[in-house]
Design an enzyme around this catalytic site. Structure first.
Site, short mmCIF file in Angstrom:
data_model
loop_
_atom_site.label_atom_id
_atom_site.label_comp_id
_atom_site.label_asym_id
_atom_site.label_seq_id
_atom_site.Cartn_x
_atom_site.Cartn_y
_atom_site.Cartn_z
N ARG A 126 0.79 -1.27 -0.04
CA ARG A 126 -0.16 0.01 0.16
C ARG A 126 0.78 1.17 0.10
NH1 ARG A 126 -0.98 4.72 2.43
NH2 ARG A 126 -0.59 3.72 4.47
N THR A 161 2.42 12.01 9.40
CA THR A 161 2.52 12.26 7.98
C THR A 161 3.38 12.99 7.35
OG1 THR A 161 -0.07 12.04 8.21
CG2 THR A 161 0.79 12.99 6.06
N ARG A 217 -9.61 -0.39 11.83
CA ARG A 217 -8.42 0.45 12.45
C ARG A 217 -8.82 1.85 11.94
NH1 ARG A 217 -3.49 -0.16 9.21
NH2 ARG A 217 -3.92 1.91 8.70
N HIS A 239 39.92 -2.30 12.40
CA HIS A 239 38.52 -2.75 12.46
C HIS A 239 38.78 -4.19 12.17
CE1 HIS A 239 35.56 0.74 12.39
NE2 HIS A 239 36.71 1.33 12.57
N HIS A 290 2.62 5.14 12.59
CA HIS A 290 2.91 5.29 11.10
C HIS A 290 3.89 6.39 10.88
CE1 HIS A 290 2.00 4.65 6.72
NE2 HIS A 290 2.26 5.88 6.78
#
Length: 460
Positions: free
Chosen positions: A11, A169, A135, A291, A197
């Site tokens: 979606r 959003t 929901r 490393h 979200h």
């Protein structure tokens, strides 16, 4: 602590600019996400287009047949016709969204706060009348007045929603504010569960999702490879790894992440950056000499978790940053013994070379022969290793073929890939006779059209 993953690749992920999934791809992705172990799959907004509708229809058929175990969620605007379309597909849950910030109410809905509450209650009640779980997602919740957001959440709960999604959003939250927001919502709106979200506009989606869980959220929305509107939402592989490390919870099967990421890379057409966390090519690749020396002694020095957790393996680069420990280890793996003085000379030649980005095993052997004046014979491999590229028939699901191949004797690793072939296998055999038998077994698998085999002459 309770937390699960809702995967929204089908979606939100398809809202990425340039990304379009076919119906067959949608079904395969749903199968893959269920196999991965996500709690919920947001399968799309069926009222948007016929192909999304058909994809969800086929996904629900698999769900009824027991081939998919995740809860299937259909998306819907706060519009009764959208609800009807989702309900006729018999999805497990309908996710209804409505923009609740002052900006959205004025610019998009042209509604007052009271009118918005009435619409939210009416459409949720209508959906519940179809006998489906609901929901409600408060779009742009993080720019909404908190007292009004509480009213929205209570209205949705009282109308029948058992989950409330809080959508950041435009991705403007930061972790401490996220934790506070969810903690306050959970305390002021009981008897309902909350989703996060989180959009990733300033790169805080993972951090905000974790903070939301600390505040009481029980579902995190995510997409594979972080797909979604603009720069996307919470990347699945990153947040799943973080949940495992920080909370000790396996929300998915972590060792399948690499395979899933590759599938979505192939179908989305968006290439993965090599330095992408967890599933990027460089995620467990080491370069600097200090490393490499550290990981050779104890991998925990420069790895937050073992790569095997994610179905990966560690490696290191031989280049001008390489130290003696890494160089000696590489030669030992090749079965070549060099003195300390010879190692120093080889290392000096490597560091003096300004054009090579890295050195392959064959390059190292050539330099070592030049330094020592000897012909060096690397140790032959104990087993025959090969790479087998597989092209699938056009009318089959690649993931179905992948599953069949993964259980064959001698097949050590299976990866779905993009390009001229669909699947890459790593195969191990004791001799050529056994290798030929394994290849014949691969070719006999239903859905396999052709193969290409290459022997691995030297391990890196």
């Amino acid at each position: 602590m309770k937390v699960g993953i809702l995967d929204s690749t089908l979606r939100e992920g398809e809202q990425t600019p340039g990304v379009v999934f076919t119906v067959d791809q949608r079904v395969e992705i749903a199968r893959t996400m269920s196999d991965l172990g996500v709690a919920m799959i947001e399968a799309g907004h069926p009222a948007v287009s016929p192909d999304i509708y058909e994809g969800i229809k086929r996904i629900m058929r698999l769900k009824r047949n027991g081939e998919i175990s995740s809860e299937i969620v259909g998306h819907s605007r706060a519009v009764k016709r959208d609800v009807e379309v989702a309900a006729e597909l018999e999805v497990d849950r309908i996710a209804i969204f409505y923009g609740v910030s002052e900006i959205h109410l004025k610019a998009k809905h042209h509604a007052t706060k009271e009118e918005a509450l009435s619409t939210i209650a009416d459409v949720i009640s209508y959906a519940k009348g179809h006998g489906v779980k609901v929901r409600f997602t408060a779009e742009d919740a993080t720019r909404t007045d908190f007292d009004y957001l509480v009213q929205v959440a209570r209205t949705a709960r009282d109308a029948g929603a058992d989950r409330i999604g809080i959508a950041d959003t435009v991705g403007i939250l930061y972790p401490s504010k996220t934790r506070e927001l969810f903690s306050n919502l959970v305390s002021q709106v009981p008897n309902v569960e909350f989703d996060i979200h989180a959009h990733n506009d300033v790169g805080l989606a993972v951090a905000n999702s974790l903070a939301a869980v600390e505040g009481g959220a029980t579902i995190i929305h995510a997409t594979v490879n972080g797909l979604g509107e603009r720069v996307g939402i919470t990347p699945l592989q990153q947040v799943a790894a973080a949940i495992k490390y920080h909370f000790g919870i396996d929300v998915i099967k972590l060792d399948k992440l690499q395979q899933v990421s590759t599938i979505i890379e192939k179908y989305s057409g968006i290439p993965m950056s090599p330095n992408y966390p967890v599933t990027g090519d460089y995620a467990f690749m080491h370069k600097a000499g200090i490393h490499v020396a550290g990981i050779l002694n104890d991998p925990r020095t420069y790895e937050f978790m073992p790569p095997e957790t994610f179905g990966r393996s560690r490696d290191y680069v031989i280049d001008k940053y390489t130290g003696k420990h890494a160089l000696r280890d590489r030669f030992e793996k090749l079965g070549v013994n060099l003195s300390d003085e010879e190692i120093d000379q080889v290392l000096a030649k490597i560091k003096a070379n300004q054009s090579a980005k890295f050195f392959r095993d064959v390059d190292l052997l050539e330099i070592a022969e030049e330094v020592t004046g000897r012909v060096l014979k690397p140790r032959p491999p104990e087993k025959i290793e090969s790479l087998v590229w597989v092209l699938c028939e056009s009318n089959v699901y690649t993931t179905a073929v992948t599953r069949r191949l993964s259980v064959l004797q001698g097949v050590k690793e299976v990866m779905e890939i993009s390009g001229d072939y669909d699947i890459l296998l790593k195969v191990e055999a004791n001799d050529t006779v056994e290798l030929n038998q394994i290849i014949e077994n691969i070719r006999s698998v239903k859905g396999v059209k052709s193969t290409l085999t290459s022997l691995v002459l030297k391990r890196m």
